[in-house]
Design a protein around this motif. Structure first.
Motif, PDB file in Angstrom:
ATOM      1  N   GLU A   8       0.871  -1.181   0.000  1.00  0.00           N
ATOM      2  CA  GLU A   8       0.000   0.000   0.000  1.00  0.00           C
ATOM      3  C   GLU A   8       0.908   1.231   0.000  1.00  0.00           C
ATOM      4  O   GLU A   8       1.573   1.528   0.991  1.00  0.00           O
ATOM      5  CB  GLU A   8      -0.914  -0.015   1.232  1.00  0.00           C
ATOM      6  N   ARG A   9       0.967   1.925  -1.133  1.00  0.00           N
ATOM      7  CA  ARG A   9       1.988   2.953  -1.325  1.00  0.00           C
ATOM      8  C   ARG A   9       1.801   4.178  -0.417  1.00  0.00           C
ATOM      9  O   ARG A   9       2.792   4.757   0.036  1.00  0.00           O
ATOM     10  CB  ARG A   9       2.015   3.399  -2.792  1.00  0.00           C
ATOM     11  N   ASP A  10       0.566   4.579  -0.169  1.00  0.00           N
ATOM     12  CA  ASP A  10       0.372   5.725   0.730  1.00  0.00           C
ATOM     13  C   ASP A  10       0.899   5.391   2.119  1.00  0.00           C
ATOM     14  O   ASP A  10       1.579   6.211   2.754  1.00  0.00           O
ATOM     15  CB  ASP A  10      -1.105   6.114   0.810  1.00  0.00           C
ATOM     16  N   TRP A  11       0.584   4.203   2.593  1.00  0.00           N
ATOM     17  CA  TRP A  11       1.032   3.813   3.932  1.00  0.00           C
ATOM     18  C   TRP A  11       2.539   3.605   3.955  1.00  0.00           C
ATOM     19  O   TRP A  11       3.201   3.860   4.951  1.00  0.00           O
ATOM     20  CB  TRP A  11       0.318   2.533   4.371  1.00  0.00           C
ATOM     21  N   GLN A  12       3.093   3.120   2.842  1.00  0.00           N
ATOM     22  CA  GLN A  12       4.525   2.852   2.765  1.00  0.00           C
ATOM     23  C   GLN A  12       5.351   4.130   2.725  1.00  0.00           C
ATOM     24  O   GLN A  12       6.391   4.229   3.400  1.00  0.00           O
ATOM     25  CB  GLN A  12       4.838   2.021   1.516  1.00  0.00           C
ATOM     26  N   LEU A  13       4.916   5.113   1.929  1.00  0.00           N
ATOM     27  CA  LEU A  13       5.778   6.241   1.592  1.00  0.00           C
ATOM     28  C   LEU A  13       5.358   7.576   2.177  1.00  0.00           C
ATOM     29  O   LEU A  13       6.193   8.472   2.329  1.00  0.00           O
ATOM     30  CB  LEU A  13       5.853   6.380   0.060  1.00  0.00           C
ATOM     31  N   ARG A  14       4.059   7.723   2.488  1.00  0.00           N
ATOM     32  CA  ARG A  14       3.607   9.072   2.850  1.00  0.00           C
ATOM     33  C   ARG A  14       3.056   9.212   4.256  1.00  0.00           C
ATOM     34  O   ARG A  14       2.936  10.325   4.748  1.00  0.00           O
ATOM     35  CB  ARG A  14       2.563   9.546   1.829  1.00  0.00           C
ATOM     36  N   GLN A  15       2.723   8.127   4.918  1.00  0.00           N
ATOM     37  CA  GLN A  15       2.129   8.245   6.249  1.00  0.00           C
ATOM     38  C   GLN A  15       3.164   7.885   7.317  1.00  0.00           C
ATOM     39  O   GLN A  15       3.112   6.861   7.958  1.00  0.00           O
ATOM     40  CB  GLN A  15       0.895   7.359   6.361  1.00  0.00           C
TER      41      GLN A  15
END
Length: 282
Positions: A162-169
């Motif tokens: 999950e890219r949002d959870w991986q990189l932005r949160q």
């Protein structure tokens, strides 16, 4: 050898593929495909068996015979980031000078053909076909020229992310990599002797028939022996530990604009000599 775990979820039994691709049951010889079964001594005990003399399991694997994760009781599930030069380029990141290690929580491990349940609130769930290493004999500070002695075999992994959870949160990769169902492994564990060159394997992934990834392990920055040796500097590797070695270009995040998974889609992926997976997104 191609080793499998067959049967209902949570009640899988150990097995081996015969020359016709049918599953033969190993329950009379080993309790599971895990731990000491995967050591040099454990695998040698299986090699002396004639699969044709073992009980035939009813059904065709991955058709009317369910296969579970090809390794049970995984203690550590390690990932390697940006390990393909062409994938680093698509991500707009520098090619690493040493392996980037992260962990996938072992609770994410699932069978090769299970439905993928999109996590609540997910907006950027992505795919990554990867060559998986399965550790045989454990060790720490393993020399690179001895690392092959510690590899039981290889398998297909879909390193779902999950890219949002991986990189932005918050910037930590683990929470984007370890959700339930984010680690399909299998369909089978192929022992080291059957893969003469793990740096010469084609790997691919398609979503709804559209092939997004179509690469080769030849473009790996760090090969399996380098990865095993490097990881063992920081943690003791144990029999049955699994390492996902990175992905070639073509992930959803790298599309312009990005493309992420939606309910109703189907992922299909595979690696030469290691089999295929299929996951329906729900």
């Amino acid at each position: 050898m191609k080793l499998v775990r067959h049967g209902a979820r949570g009640a899988e039994r150990p097995g081996i593929l015969d020359a016709d691709g049918r599953v033969r049951d190993l329950s009379a010889h080993v309790s599971d495909i895990s731990g000491t079964t995967l050591t040099t001594h454990g695998l040698q005990a299986l090699r002396v068996l004639d699969p044709e003399t073992l009980p035939l399991v009813h059904g065709i694997p991955q058709q009317d015979l369910r296969l579970g994760p090809c390794v049970a009781g995984v203690g550590k599930f390690i990932g390697v980031g940006l390990n393909y030069a062409d994938h680093a380029a698509e991500a707009g990141m520098d090619v690493p000078t040493e392996p980037i290690l992260f962990t996938k929580w072992t609770s994410c491990i699932t069978g090769p053909d299970e439905d993928l349940h999109l996590p609540k609130g997910s907006t950027a769930t992505d795919w990554e076909v990867e060559l998986g290493i399965v550790i045989g004999d454990g060790g720490q500070d393993i020399a690179q020229n001895q690392a092959h002695r510690h590899i039981a075999g290889f398998c297909v992994i879909n390193d779902i992310s999950e890219r949002d959870w991986q990189l932005r949160q918050g910037g930590t990769w683990d929470k984007g990599k370890g959700h339930d169902g984010f680690g399909p492994i299998g369909p089978w564990l192929v022992t080291l002797d059957e893969i003469p060159d793990p740096r010469a394997l084609r790997l691919w992934l398609a979503v709804d028939g559209h092939r997004y990834q179509d690469g080769t392990t030849a473009t790996m920055v760090f090969g399996p022996e380098e990865i095993v040796s490097y990881a063992s500097r920081f943690t003791t590797l144990h029999p049955g530990d699994v390492i996902a070695t990175g992905t070639p270009p073509g992930v959803g995040m790298g599309q312009k604009p990005p493309v992420y998974l939606r309910s109703g889609q189907v992922m299909e992926l595979g690696i030469d000599g290691l089999g295929q997976q299929r996951q329906r997104v729900v």
